[in-house]
Design an enzyme around this catalytic site. Structure first.
Site, short mmCIF file in Angstrom:
data_model
loop_
_atom_site.label_atom_id
_atom_site.label_comp_id
_atom_site.label_asym_id
_atom_site.label_seq_id
_atom_site.Cartn_x
_atom_site.Cartn_y
_atom_site.Cartn_z
N ASP A 263 126.93 55.95 -48.99
CA ASP A 263 125.67 55.88 -49.74
C ASP A 263 125.83 56.45 -51.14
O ASP A 263 125.39 55.86 -52.13
CB ASP A 263 124.57 56.66 -49.00
CG ASP A 263 124.39 56.18 -47.59
OD1 ASP A 263 125.00 55.15 -47.23
OD2 ASP A 263 123.64 56.83 -46.83
N SER B 120 117.43 56.40 -50.01
CA SER B 120 116.70 57.11 -51.06
C SER B 120 117.25 58.52 -51.23
O SER B 120 117.20 59.08 -52.32
CB SER B 120 115.21 57.15 -50.74
OG SER B 120 114.95 57.99 -49.63
P1 ADP Z 1 116.92 57.24 -46.57
O1 ADP Z 1 118.04 57.89 -47.30
O2 ADP Z 1 117.38 56.15 -45.67
O3 ADP Z 1 115.81 56.79 -47.46
P2 ADP Z 1 116.66 59.89 -45.51
O4 ADP Z 1 115.88 60.46 -44.38
O5 ADP Z 1 118.13 60.11 -45.53
O6 ADP Z 1 116.31 58.34 -45.58
O7 ADP Z 1 116.10 60.47 -46.87
C1 ADP Z 1 114.73 60.48 -47.13
C2 ADP Z 1 114.36 61.84 -47.70
O8 ADP Z 1 114.90 61.96 -49.04
C3 ADP Z 1 112.86 62.00 -47.89
O9 ADP Z 1 112.24 62.47 -46.71
C4 ADP Z 1 112.79 63.03 -49.01
O10 ADP Z 1 112.99 64.33 -48.52
C5 ADP Z 1 114.01 62.66 -49.87
N1 ADP Z 1 113.61 61.77 -50.99
C6 ADP Z 1 114.16 60.59 -51.30
N2 ADP Z 1 113.56 60.05 -52.40
C7 ADP Z 1 112.61 60.91 -52.79
C8 ADP Z 1 111.64 60.93 -53.84
N3 ADP Z 1 111.53 59.92 -54.70
N4 ADP Z 1 110.81 61.99 -53.91
C9 ADP Z 1 110.92 63.00 -53.03
N5 ADP Z 1 111.79 63.03 -52.04
C10 ADP Z 1 112.65 62.01 -51.89
MG MG Z 2 119.64 59.01 -46.44
#
Ligand code: ADP
Ligand code: MG
Length: 369
Positions: free
Chosen positions: A156, A111
């Site tokens: 990614d 994400s």
């Molecule tokens: P992954 O990339 O595997 O989902 P990460 O820890 O690298 O996990 O990234 C997650 C972080 O990205 C969240 O804690 C947030 O800070 C940010 N993030 C991702 N998507 C969103 C969203 N839709 N709204 C707000 N923050 C987001």
């Molecule tokens: Mg990530």
């Protein structure tokens, strides 16, 4: 109003190969992040995450240092703006933006890269920067390094920005050569989350990296200075010379060298929609991650078994391991039945709450029409 979408990703095969300058094969999935943005007359940015119900602000004329921003999502967005501005030597347009997503956050589906990719495409469009996709991916990666403090590879961001619908994205981590590889249209991608949070992942990850470097160093002494990373060691050389490397670095290297070879074989298997070969390679990858790389666990093994029991073409760990998710490839015609049976079987063998995401392979980030 401008709307941009950017997908998450899952890796089909090629695990723990990226930091050994090897090969990966991610696919952009139909779980996406969307940004709706209205340009402003000034250089201010007000970003609201509907996902988190949080708002943050910063100004493009003086983007704060990472440490001066609140931790959390604003760092990813400000980081992208910072990287784009540094690269283009321009000041971008301020925006009022809302972020929403159907990607689970922190579940290994990237994400964070989707969030970065969405804002990169947003400003690339709004400010007519004309940056190509690979450059955008590299700038997003830089944002994640500097502003989020995560030393990620390029996989990614590349998957979220360069993928083609219906295709996986082969990526050579050394040369950054990329190639789209068609997926058989009747195969579905299922992300099967074990429900077990990833634990120890960071310290164990760093340990694995060090062990790979140790193995590459030992092989360099025997094979010469052309061995820069484990990527440079062929399976034939491994058979001859790995016994000279001490354990556990020997087993770690055996995984990486075998896994790189499996990625290349997987490309051929996909081209021929060769289900038995795909199954064999995914299982060989999982076994190697379990026994040689030692990043699996009872739940991940139980999930792979559940997926196979439910009729998957193939299944394996995806991501760093130590909890998290598996990936399964499943005949679309059998999807309903698969999801039902895999869940039942997993619940009988593990006590965590599983989640299944049936996905399509989608195109990289784009402006919504
Ligand atoms: P992954 O990339 O595997 O989902 P990460 O820890 O690298 O996990 O990234 C997650 C972080 O990205 C969240 O804690 C947030 O800070 C940010 N993030 C991702 N998507 C969103 C969203 N839709 N709204 C707000 N923050 C987001
Ligand atoms: Mg990530």
């Amino acid at each position: 109003m401008l709307c941009v979408r950017a997908p998450g990703r899952v890796n089909l095969i090629g695990e723990h190969t990226d930091y050994n300058e090897g090969y990966v094969l991610p696919v952009a999935i139909s779980l996406e992040t969307r940004v709706h943005a209205r340009p402003r007359e000034d250089m201010h940015c007000i970003i609201y995450s509907d996902t988190l119900d949080e708002q943050a602000e910063f100004n493009l004329s003086a983007i704060p240092e990472p440490a001066d921003l609140p931790s959390g999502f604003v760092r990813y967005v400000a980081g992208v703006a910072w990287a784009l501005q540094a690269h283009t030597e321009r000041t971008l347009t301020g925006v009022e933006a809302t972020v929403c997503s159907d990607l689970p956050l922190g579940a290994g589906l990237s994400s964070s890269a989707a969030l970065e990719a969405a804002f990169a495409v947003l400003w690339n469009t709004l400010d007519e920067l004309h940056l190509d996709r690979l450059t955008l991916a590299q700038l997003c990666q830089r944002a994640e390094h500097v502003y989020a403090g995560v030393q990620c590879g390029l996989m990614d961001q590349a998957a979220s920005l360069l993928s083609e619908a219906g295709h996986a994205l082969f990526l050579d981590m050394r040369t950054l050569f990329t190639q789209s590889v068609a997926l058989p249209p009747n195969w579905a991608i299922v992300v099967a989350d074990t429900g077990k949070p990833r634990a120890l992942a960071e310290s164990e990850y760093n340990l694995r990296r060090a062990q790979c470097e140790e193995a590459a160093g030992a092989l360099r002494i025997v094979l010469g200075k052309e061995i820069i990373a484990l990527r440079d060691v062929s399976p034939e050389q491994a058979a001859l010379y790995l016994p000279l490397v001490e354990e556990p670095a020997r087993r770690r290297a055996r995984h990486v060298i075998g896994e790189n070879a499996r990625v290349l074989e997987f490309l051929t298997a996909l081209r021929h929609a060769d289900a038995p070969r795909v199954r064999h390679l995914m299982l060989a990858s999982h076994t190697s991650l379990r026994d040689d790389y030692e990043v699996s666990g009872a739940e991940l093994d139980a999930m792979v078994n559940a997926c196979l029991h439910a009729g998957a073409i193939g299944a394996r760990i995806t991501g760093a391991g130590f909890g998290g998710a598996c990936i399964a490839l499943v005949e679309k015609a059998q999807l309903e039945q698969f999801l039902h049976q895999a869940e039942q079987h997993y619940r009988q063998h593990a006590s965590y709450e599983p989640r299944f995401y049936a996905c399509e392979a989608v195109s990289g980030a784009s402006v919504c029409l």
